[in-house]
Enzyme design. Structure first.
Site: not given
Lengths: 268, 268
Positions: A108, A71
């Site tokens: 997220d 990420k």
């Protein structure tokens, strides 16, 4: 069945066999009759830059989801990131524009908050405790702070990690966040486990029983771990009669967000 | 349906929507119940090197098929090529070994010869004319020369291209190959169109009628073009009562070879 004209999206990570996105996306594409498929790429860290370079010339790829451990690496390699992705230094979804330009976002935290909203849990004015100030915890802390919570406490087994995140949040949300020392207990409307404790049989329960006991009857216990679905923390909350939100519910809300980004319906 | 554990193979080219490999492979994987899928990548030429670099770290990819225009570029980027791929300076299939090493082969010519063999056409001692000395023609000429043909004539609208291929073949097969001037006619047991003429409505018929007329009754007319399946050349051969092999039959034989390479059953 995939053919020569199938449009593609991907999910990259390593390992990759544990992810649920390909099943969710491919069932969705099939349900709506779209000639589109998600493929899972098990990609070594030292080849992430090659992947991002290649994607610019991959004409029938519309975007990709990014999971652990890529990420942060991907965030640094693409052309544009959303303000929250910049703040977090990480992206979990990248959209490929027709000219090869890549823009990324980090959903997220917003996925977690969406799941709470979907079940009617109002956040404004509430107090919350977040356990675990790592990548998932930071994303969720940011999304929670954005909702107008009255108070967000953050706890981590490494106290410095919690206070660093609090300091960073305080710049943008001056009166909202504080660190909670391990051992301290206060009544929280919402307690979220963002630590990995609970994935394995012998993990300690990450939320002190005194904190669970102090929660009001209408309080909510939430979890990011998807497997097992009912972690020791959620089981302890259920034993107290509290409402719970599982990591699987968060993942499904997350999927809906990612789907919108991939469809171009949500901005990246 | 593709999931997180699905093993992948790919086909790369640009454009890509015309290729038949994904349908053939995916039907085959489904038929034998293998959790494996082929994806088609429309990849720009300037990103081929990024793709090859990335593939080395793509742990759940077992290999890829290469089509126009990337066959030469990929040959120069991988670790090992077969002798025939080296000779042709091109690969159409690459196998990814578990350590990331890449080895390639060129099965365009062998696929063609396999298709002829499958229909019982013996090549040893026969004479053949090949029209079109480009990439497909070179691969098929090499495979034909390897079968022990008595005589292989090569013709191209650019005479120098034909004589260059003949010179190159003569090094390895000293008494087999010669160039045929346009306008010349001799009786050939096998005539193969490896030129693109016949793909479009207004294309000239690439094989002179005098050559078709001179073929023996047991002669064979073969084509590499897959669409249309019956080209003007094949229709002219059928009108003379000759046997024909279509480009689609060659492509199916080719698929069987590629399949074996991807399965690790054929050497690369």
């Amino acid at each position: 069945m995939i053919g020569a004209s199938t449009r593609l999206v991907a999910i990259i990570g390593s390992p990759i066999t544990q992810v649920k996105s390909p099943e969710n996306f491919n069932r969705y594409f099939e349900d709506i009759g779209l000639d589109r498929a998600m493929i899972a790429l098990d990609l070594k860290a030292r080849h992430v830059a090659d992947f991002v370079a290649m994607v610019r010339g991959w004409e029938n790829l519309d975007g990709f989801v990014v999971t652990i451990p890529h990420k942060s690496a991907v965030a640094a390699l693409i052309d544009e990131v959303s303000p929250r992705a910049l703040w977090l230094g990480a992206v979990n979804v990248v959209r490929r524009h027709p000219d090869g330009r890549l823009s990324g976002d980090m959903t997220d935290g917003t996925g977690f908050v969406e799941a709470l909203r979907a079940r009617g849990f109002a956040l404004k004015g509430k107090s919350a405790l977040l356990i675990g100030a790592g990548a998932a915890g930071s994303a969720i802390a940011l999304a929670l702070a954005e909702t107008g919570l009255a108070d967000l406490s953050i706890q981590d087994v490494e106290a410095e990690r919690a206070s660093t995140l609090v300091d960073k949040l305080t710049v943008a949300f001056p009166h909202c966040c504080s660190a909670l020392m391990v051992g301290e207990a206060r009544p929280f409307d919402l307690v979220v486990n963002c630590s990995p404790a609970g994935m394995f049989e012998l993990d300690p329960q990450p939320v002190a029983q005194r904190i669970i006991d102090a929660m009001p009857p209408e309080g909510m216990a939430a979890e990011v771990i998807t497997s097992p679905e009912l972690t020791p923390f959620l089981r302890a909350a259920l034993a107290r009669g509290l409402a719970v939100q599982t990591g699987v519910e968060m993942a499904m809300a997350q999927f809906q967000l990612l789907r919108k980004v991939m469809d171009g319906a949500a901005h990246v």
